[in-house]
Write a protein that holds these residues in place. Sequence first.
Motif, PDB file in Angstrom:
ATOM      1  N   LEU A 148      75.882 -50.566 -27.589  1.00 25.70           N
ATOM      2  CA  LEU A 148      76.376 -51.715 -28.339  1.00 25.70           C
ATOM      3  C   LEU A 148      77.884 -51.879 -28.137  1.00 25.70           C
ATOM      4  N   GLY A 149      78.593 -50.757 -28.046  1.00 20.67           N
ATOM      5  CA  GLY A 149      80.032 -50.817 -27.793  1.00 20.67           C
ATOM      6  C   GLY A 149      80.355 -51.429 -26.444  1.00 20.67           C
ATOM      7  N   LEU A 150      79.589 -51.064 -25.433  1.00 19.34           N
ATOM      8  CA  LEU A 150      79.811 -51.656 -24.104  1.00 19.34           C
ATOM      9  C   LEU A 150      79.489 -53.146 -24.103  1.00 19.34           C
ATOM     10  N   PHE A 151      78.446 -53.535 -24.842  1.00 23.08           N
ATOM     11  CA  PHE A 151      78.128 -54.959 -24.956  1.00 23.08           C
ATOM     12  C   PHE A 151      79.301 -55.705 -25.587  1.00 23.08           C
ATOM     13  N   LEU A 152      79.859 -55.153 -26.657  1.00 21.20           N
ATOM     14  CA  LEU A 152      80.986 -55.807 -27.316  1.00 21.20           C
ATOM     15  C   LEU A 152      82.225 -55.812 -26.427  1.00 21.20           C
ATOM     16  N   LEU A 153      82.379 -54.774 -25.612  1.00 25.62           N
ATOM     17  CA  LEU A 153      83.517 -54.696 -24.706  1.00 25.62           C
ATOM     18  C   LEU A 153      83.480 -55.812 -23.668  1.00 25.62           C
ATOM     19  N   VAL A 154      82.292 -56.317 -23.359  1.00 24.48           N
ATOM     20  CA  VAL A 154      82.149 -57.424 -22.414  1.00 24.48           C
ATOM     21  C   VAL A 154      82.094 -58.769 -23.144  1.00 24.48           C
ATOM     22  N   ALA A 155      81.341 -58.822 -24.252  1.00 26.96           N
ATOM     23  CA  ALA A 155      81.087 -60.097 -24.922  1.00 26.96           C
ATOM     24  C   ALA A 155      82.319 -60.667 -25.618  1.00 26.96           C
ATOM     25  N   VAL A 156      83.101 -59.830 -26.287  1.00 23.88           N
ATOM     26  CA  VAL A 156      84.248 -60.359 -27.040  1.00 23.88           C
ATOM     27  C   VAL A 156      85.323 -60.934 -26.108  1.00 23.88           C
ATOM     28  N   PRO A 157      85.713 -60.249 -25.017  1.00 21.78           N
ATOM     29  CA  PRO A 157      86.669 -60.905 -24.111  1.00 21.78           C
ATOM     30  C   PRO A 157      86.110 -62.184 -23.470  1.00 21.78           C
ATOM     31  N   ALA A 158      84.799 -62.198 -23.180  1.00 21.05           N
ATOM     32  CA  ALA A 158      84.202 -63.425 -22.633  1.00 21.05           C
ATOM     33  C   ALA A 158      84.288 -64.555 -23.649  1.00 21.05           C
ATOM     34  N   LEU A 159      84.008 -64.247 -24.911  1.00 20.63           N
ATOM     35  CA  LEU A 159      84.147 -65.267 -25.957  1.00 20.63           C
ATOM     36  C   LEU A 159      85.598 -65.727 -26.075  1.00 20.63           C
TER      37      LEU A 159
ATOM     38  N   ARG B 298      78.299 -65.834 -33.683  1.00 21.91           N
ATOM     39  CA  ARG B 298      77.611 -65.231 -34.826  1.00 21.91           C
ATOM     40  C   ARG B 298      76.691 -64.108 -34.377  1.00 21.91           C
ATOM     41  N   GLY B 299      76.035 -64.267 -33.226  1.00 23.56           N
ATOM     42  CA  GLY B 299      75.188 -63.197 -32.701  1.00 23.56           C
ATOM     43  C   GLY B 299      75.988 -61.954 -32.353  1.00 23.56           C
ATOM     44  N   VAL B 300      77.144 -62.149 -31.733  1.00 26.24           N
ATOM     45  CA  VAL B 300      78.015 -61.021 -31.397  1.00 26.24           C
ATOM     46  C   VAL B 300      78.524 -60.369 -32.684  1.00 26.24           C
TER      47      VAL B 300
ATOM     48  N   TRP C  30      76.886 -60.115 -35.467  1.00 28.49           N
ATOM     49  CA  TRP C  30      75.801 -59.281 -35.993  1.00 28.49           C
ATOM     50  C   TRP C  30      75.637 -58.007 -35.183  1.00 28.49           C
ATOM     51  N   VAL C  31      75.884 -58.069 -33.890  1.00 30.86           N
ATOM     52  CA  VAL C  31      75.856 -56.845 -33.074  1.00 30.86           C
ATOM     53  C   VAL C  31      76.972 -55.906 -33.523  1.00 30.86           C
ATOM     54  N   ALA C  32      78.155 -56.450 -33.801  1.00 34.17           N
ATOM     55  CA  ALA C  32      79.269 -55.622 -34.270  1.00 34.17           C
ATOM     56  C   ALA C  32      78.946 -55.001 -35.626  1.00 34.17           C
ATOM     57  N   ILE C  33      78.327 -55.770 -36.504  1.00 31.35           N
ATOM     58  CA  ILE C  33      77.939 -55.232 -37.816  1.00 31.35           C
ATOM     59  C   ILE C  33      76.920 -54.118 -37.647  1.00 31.35           C
ATOM     60  N   LEU C  34      75.943 -54.308 -36.758  1.00 32.12           N
ATOM     61  CA  LEU C  34      74.948 -53.264 -36.492  1.00 32.12           C
ATOM     62  C   LEU C  34      75.620 -52.015 -35.930  1.00 32.12           C
ATOM     63  N   GLN C  35      76.593 -52.197 -35.050  1.00 35.05           N
ATOM     64  CA  GLN C  35      77.281 -51.050 -34.479  1.00 35.05           C
ATOM     65  C   GLN C  35      78.084 -50.307 -35.550  1.00 35.05           C
ATOM     66  N   VAL C  36      78.705 -51.028 -36.465  1.00 33.37           N
ATOM     67  CA  VAL C  36      79.454 -50.383 -37.541  1.00 33.37           C
ATOM     68  C   VAL C  36      78.511 -49.581 -38.431  1.00 33.37           C
ATOM     69  N   LEU C  37      77.380 -50.169 -38.788  1.00 31.09           N
ATOM     70  CA  LEU C  37      76.412 -49.443 -39.616  1.00 31.09           C
ATOM     71  C   LEU C  37      75.910 -48.189 -38.908  1.00 31.09           C
ATOM     72  N   LEU C  38      75.622 -48.322 -37.637  1.00 32.52           N
ATOM     73  CA  LEU C  38      75.174 -47.170 -36.861  1.00 32.52           C
ATOM     74  C   LEU C  38      76.286 -46.130 -36.741  1.00 32.52           C
ATOM     75  N   GLY C  39      77.520 -46.569 -36.590  1.00 33.92           N
ATOM     76  CA  GLY C  39      78.655 -45.657 -36.518  1.00 33.92           C
ATOM     77  C   GLY C  39      78.827 -44.865 -37.804  1.00 33.92           C
ATOM     78  N   PHE C  40      78.665 -45.530 -38.949  1.00 36.04           N
ATOM     79  CA  PHE C  40      78.772 -44.811 -40.217  1.00 36.04           C
ATOM     80  C   PHE C  40      77.591 -43.862 -40.410  1.00 36.04           C
TER      81      PHE C  40
ATOM     82  N   ALA D  48      84.084 -56.212 -37.063  1.00 35.93           N
ATOM     83  CA  ALA D  48      82.882 -56.862 -37.592  1.00 35.93           C
ATOM     84  C   ALA D  48      83.248 -57.955 -38.593  1.00 35.93           C
ATOM     85  N   ALA D  49      84.188 -57.662 -39.485  1.00 37.66           N
ATOM     86  CA  ALA D  49      84.600 -58.664 -40.472  1.00 37.66           C
ATOM     87  C   ALA D  49      85.291 -59.846 -39.798  1.00 37.66           C
ATOM     88  N   GLY D  50      86.136 -59.567 -38.808  1.00 37.55           N
ATOM     89  CA  GLY D  50      86.835 -60.651 -38.116  1.00 37.55           C
ATOM     90  C   GLY D  50      85.887 -61.566 -37.362  1.00 37.55           C
ATOM     91  N   LEU D  51      84.919 -60.991 -36.669  1.00 38.62           N
ATOM     92  CA  LEU D  51      83.961 -61.823 -35.935  1.00 38.62           C
ATOM     93  C   LEU D  51      83.094 -62.642 -36.894  1.00 38.62           C
TER      94      LEU D  51
END
Length: 127
Positions: A10-21, A42-44, A46-56, A78-81
Amino acid sequence: MVGVFLHASLGLFLLVAVPALALVGLFGFFRPLPSRFYAFLRGVAWVAILQVLLGFLLFLQGLRPKDGLHLLYGLLLAAGLHYLGGLEPGGWFYRGLKDPPKRPELFVALGLLFCVGLVLRVYLTGR
């Protein structure tokens, strides 16, 4: 071990998706952003929120990041997105505002640049 792999994926997905956005969001300076952009944002989020929950969850299982602020960076991302997804014209951010901003694309682009910095910081502090 599956949780660690999923968290890293999920981190690698965010590493690609957020700069693309952010790159697409910069085009908002020239013309309004399409609704598909906000749906993907909004989909990205939710992925960030899922990653935060999994991280905790991993944190509670005893896996600790190298830097303790890593957890805060994930929460801010997650909050910013999630907040930026509400800036879509007619979105939840505008409810109750008497005078909505004229160019929300400007705020979305600047917020996404901030989120790119957070993604990089999360990626660099989590190892």
